[in-house]
Design an enzyme around this catalytic site. Structure first.
Site, PDB file in Angstrom:
ATOM      1  N   GLY A   1       7.002   4.824   8.499  1.00 18.75           N
ATOM      2  CA  GLY A   1       6.336   6.113   8.487  1.00 18.75           C
ATOM      3  C   GLY A   1       6.392   6.868   9.980  1.00 18.75           C
ATOM      4  N   SER A   2       5.482   7.582  10.326  1.00 14.30           N
ATOM      5  CA  SER A   2       5.572   8.324  11.689  1.00 14.30           C
ATOM      6  C   SER A   2       5.515   7.306  12.881  1.00 14.30           C
ATOM      7  CB  SER A   2       4.608   9.459  11.602  1.00 14.30           C
ATOM      8  OG  SER A   2       3.182   9.015  11.723  1.00 14.30           O
ATOM      9  N   THR A   3       5.932   7.492  14.044  1.00 13.13           N
ATOM     10  CA  THR A   3       5.565   7.100  15.418  1.00 13.13           C
ATOM     11  C   THR A   3       4.163   7.046  15.592  1.00 13.13           C
ATOM     12  OG1 THR A   3       8.079   7.540  15.914  1.00 13.13           O
ATOM     13  CG2 THR A   3       6.363   6.991  17.701  1.00 13.13           C
ATOM     14  N   GLU A   4       3.748   8.016  15.517  1.00 14.65           N
ATOM     15  CA  GLU A   4       2.158   8.470  15.796  1.00 14.65           C
ATOM     16  C   GLU A   4       1.624   7.128  15.075  1.00 14.65           C
ATOM     17  OE1 GLU A   4      -1.354  11.524  15.708  1.00 14.65           O
ATOM     18  OE2 GLU A   4       0.235  11.829  14.597  1.00 14.65           O
TER      19      GLU A   4
ATOM     20  N   CYS B   1      13.450  10.680   7.794  1.00 14.11           N
ATOM     21  CA  CYS B   1      13.413  10.228   9.286  1.00 14.11           C
ATOM     22  C   CYS B   1      14.583  10.290  10.112  1.00 14.11           C
ATOM     23  CB  CYS B   1      12.947   8.633   9.318  1.00 14.11           C
ATOM     24  SG  CYS B   1      13.838   7.590   8.256  1.00 14.11           S
TER      25      CYS B   1
ATOM     26  N   GLU C   1       9.726   0.980  11.034  1.00 20.38           N
ATOM     27  CA  GLU C   1      10.788   2.165  10.677  1.00 20.38           C
ATOM     28  C   GLU C   1      10.069   3.274  10.856  1.00 20.38           C
ATOM     29  OE1 GLU C   1      12.987   4.550   9.947  1.00 20.38           O
ATOM     30  OE2 GLU C   1      12.756   4.179   7.877  1.00 20.38           O
TER      31      GLU C   1
ATOM     32  N   LYS D   1       0.863  -1.138   0.002  1.00 24.41           N
ATOM     33  CA  LYS D   1      -0.048  -0.027  -0.054  1.00 24.41           C
ATOM     34  C   LYS D   1       0.994   1.292  -0.096  1.00 24.41           C
ATOM     35  CE  LYS D   1      -2.735   3.472   1.664  1.00 24.41           C
ATOM     36  NZ  LYS D   1      -2.270   4.607   1.789  1.00 24.41           N
TER      37      LYS D   1
ATOM     38  N   GLU E   1       9.365  15.475  15.823  1.00 24.08           N
ATOM     39  CA  GLU E   1       9.879  15.515  14.536  1.00 24.08           C
ATOM     40  C   GLU E   1       9.058  16.526  13.593  1.00 24.08           C
ATOM     41  OE1 GLU E   1      10.972  11.975  11.604  1.00 24.08           O
ATOM     42  OE2 GLU E   1       9.293  11.927  12.305  1.00 24.08           O
TER      43      GLU E   1
ATOM     44  N   GLY F   1       2.772   4.430  13.665  1.00 28.81           N
ATOM     45  CA  GLY F   1       3.196   3.110  14.080  1.00 28.81           C
ATOM     46  C   GLY F   1       2.402   2.581  15.140  1.00 28.81           C
TER      47      GLY F   1
END
Length: 498
Positions: free
Chosen positions: A248-251, A304, A270, A196, A401, A253
């Site tokens: 992608g972003s930690t949020e 990142c 990651e 995706k 970030e 994730g």
């Protein structure tokens, strides 16, 4: 369009074709027949229409991948044949390198020269590297002594088997390269995939899908569904998916983890970073200044691992900050197809607003602007490279970030203090160290809680070199042998010999 380099006929034809979903070896419209537009961030033009995949399309793609894994020829194929097929895909990508580079520039905004020199060659390289691993995935044998059956000897060994159906969700900052980082080890391991792409930048993944078919991959091995967050959520939650790989972003994730909990599928992540870049007074300062600028301004800061926190030893702080600021002010900003462009636009209006909001927040909290800090007054999502000083650890520009061309510079007086501040973050993806003292470099590398440390360099990547982070920067490692571990299971086998 006002580009000074002409879009190739092949890319123009590709953009003018309807963009469908790749499911079970066929291109098909979404079940809703809906599409969405893909924007050129340099000017706001619509590049083309792409199929709007949703949960029903994800389900169809997952079932195709499940059938391909459980009953298709892919997992029964000799590993050398899989290796040849992956290598053939790399060859086809190389033959279409200019198309990929132009699509990356149009879709993402990055300079065409950068896409040609970095994104496309690195993507080709990871497929070739992982093609080699296809024939080298193996288990081990073990001498075993079972104390309660002393008269029996056993043969014990392990098998490395593909994890199964993998859902892969990739970001918009390096669209082709991130697709390659995900697909190559999964295919080398014998998995089947539903990919995706990010809704902002789906075009290079769709061209890659065309080459997957041309390379002869069996139907259902690689499926590509374009869409938005709801499609990604459906992929994560699908009970027939054995593993999810996300960049992608930690949020987001964290949301991936919640969605994967339904059947405890395996997850690799990651995620974000707030990477420290540390310049000591004994460094080659000219190299360090150029390296610090590149560490944050490369790819418009949309990395990142960007060196977004610049720590400089007190005695050379002004010199380094002035040097980075001069580079920032001299960077030529423009359309990625302009040969003189060194920095293109941010990827979207959403990202533009986010980055500008962080700059405003830093100034409001008392930070000083040494360079940049403003948007360009022209169509597109252009933000000037920005250098901030007088920041403090509580500020959002230090803790969060930004994912844009914004660096916060801070002085330090001793090693203990800079280690403490460098590690004072929820992230742990990467770090830079600039010093002529190799003992200091080794000692610092050991103390920093990060997955990658670059010494007297920055943003050096290789297919053989693992990449990933500590703390909230993710789980697992991309690239290298460690990437194969993400897509394989270990099975122990034990049988008596006497």
């Amino acid at each position: 369009m006002t580009n000074t380099q002409r879009i190739s006929t092949e890319v123009t034809n590709f953009l003018n074709q309807p963009k469908k979903l790749l499911i079970n070896g066929e291109w098909m419209a979404s079940q809703s027949n809906k599409n969405f537009g893909v924007e050129n961030p340099a000017n706001g033009d619509t590049l083309g229409q792409v199929a709007h995949g949703e949960a029903a399309d994800i389900d169809k793609a997952v079932r195709a991948a499940r059938e391909a894994f459980d009953h298709g020829p892919w997992t029964k194929m000799m590993v050398a044949e899989r290796s040849k097929m992956i290598w053939k895909l790399a060859d086809l990508m190389e033959q279409h390198a200019e198309q990929f580079a132009q699509l990356e520039s149009l879709d993402n905004g990055k300079p065409l020269a950068v896409a040609r020199a970095a994104d496309v060659p690195l993507a080709v390289d990871i497929f070739r590297y992982m093609a080699g691993w296809s024939t080298k995935i193996h288990g081990e044998t073990f001498p075993v002594s079972v104390p309660y059956t002393p008269d029996t000897r056993y043969l014990t060994y392990t098998l490395k088997e593909p994890v199964g159906v993998v859902g892969q969700i990739i970001p918009w900052n390096f669209p082709l390269l991130m697709a390659a980082w995900k697909l190559a080890p999964a295919l080398a391991s014998g998995c089947t995939v539903v990919l995706k792409p990010a809704e902002q930048t789906p075009l290079s993944a769709l061209l890659l899908g065309e080459l997957v078919l041309k390379a002869g991959f069996p139907k259902g091995v690689v499926n590509i569904v374009t869409g938005f967050g709801d499609a990604g959520a459906a992929l994560v939650q699908h009970p027939m998916v054995d593993k999810v790989a996300f960049t992608g972003s930690t949020e987001v994730g964290r949301l991936i983890l919640q969605g994967a909990a339904s059947n405890l599928k395996k997850v690799s992540l990651e995620l974000g970073g707030k990477s420290p870049n540390i310049v000591f007074a004994d460094a080659d300062l000219d190299a360090a200044i150029a390296g610090a600028a590149s560490a944050i301004f490369f790819n418009h800061g949309q990395c990142c691992c960007a060196g977004s926190r610049l720590f400089v030893e007190h005695s050379v702080f002004d010199r380094v900050v002035d040097g980075v600021s001069k580079i920032a002010e001299a960077i030529q900003i423009g359309d990625g197809f302009d040969p003189g462009t060194q920095m293109g636009p941010l990827v979207s209006r959403e990202q533009f607003d986010k980055v500008c909001g962080y700059i405003q927040s830093g100034v409001k909290d008392g930070a000083q602007l040494k360079a940049g800090g403003k948007a360009l007054e022209r169509p597109g999502y252009f933000v000037r490279p920005t250098v901030m000083t007088d920041t403090a650890s509580h500020m959002k520009v230090i803790q969060e970030e930004i994912f844009g061309p914004v660096v916060a510079a801070m002085p330090f007086k001793n090693t203990d203090d800079v280690v403490k501040e460098a590690n004072n973050t929820d992230y742990g993806l990467a770090a830079g160290i600039w010093t002529r003292d190799l003992s200091k470099a080794h000692a610092m590398s050991a103390k920093l809680r990060v997955g990658t440390t670059w010494v007297n360099c920055y943003n050096i990547f290789d297919a053989a070199l693992p990449f990933g982070g500590y703390k909230q920067s993710g789980w697992g490692r991309e690239m290298g042998k460690q990437a194969i571990d993400l897509y394989t299971e270990t099975k122990s086998v034990c049988l008596p010999l006497s």
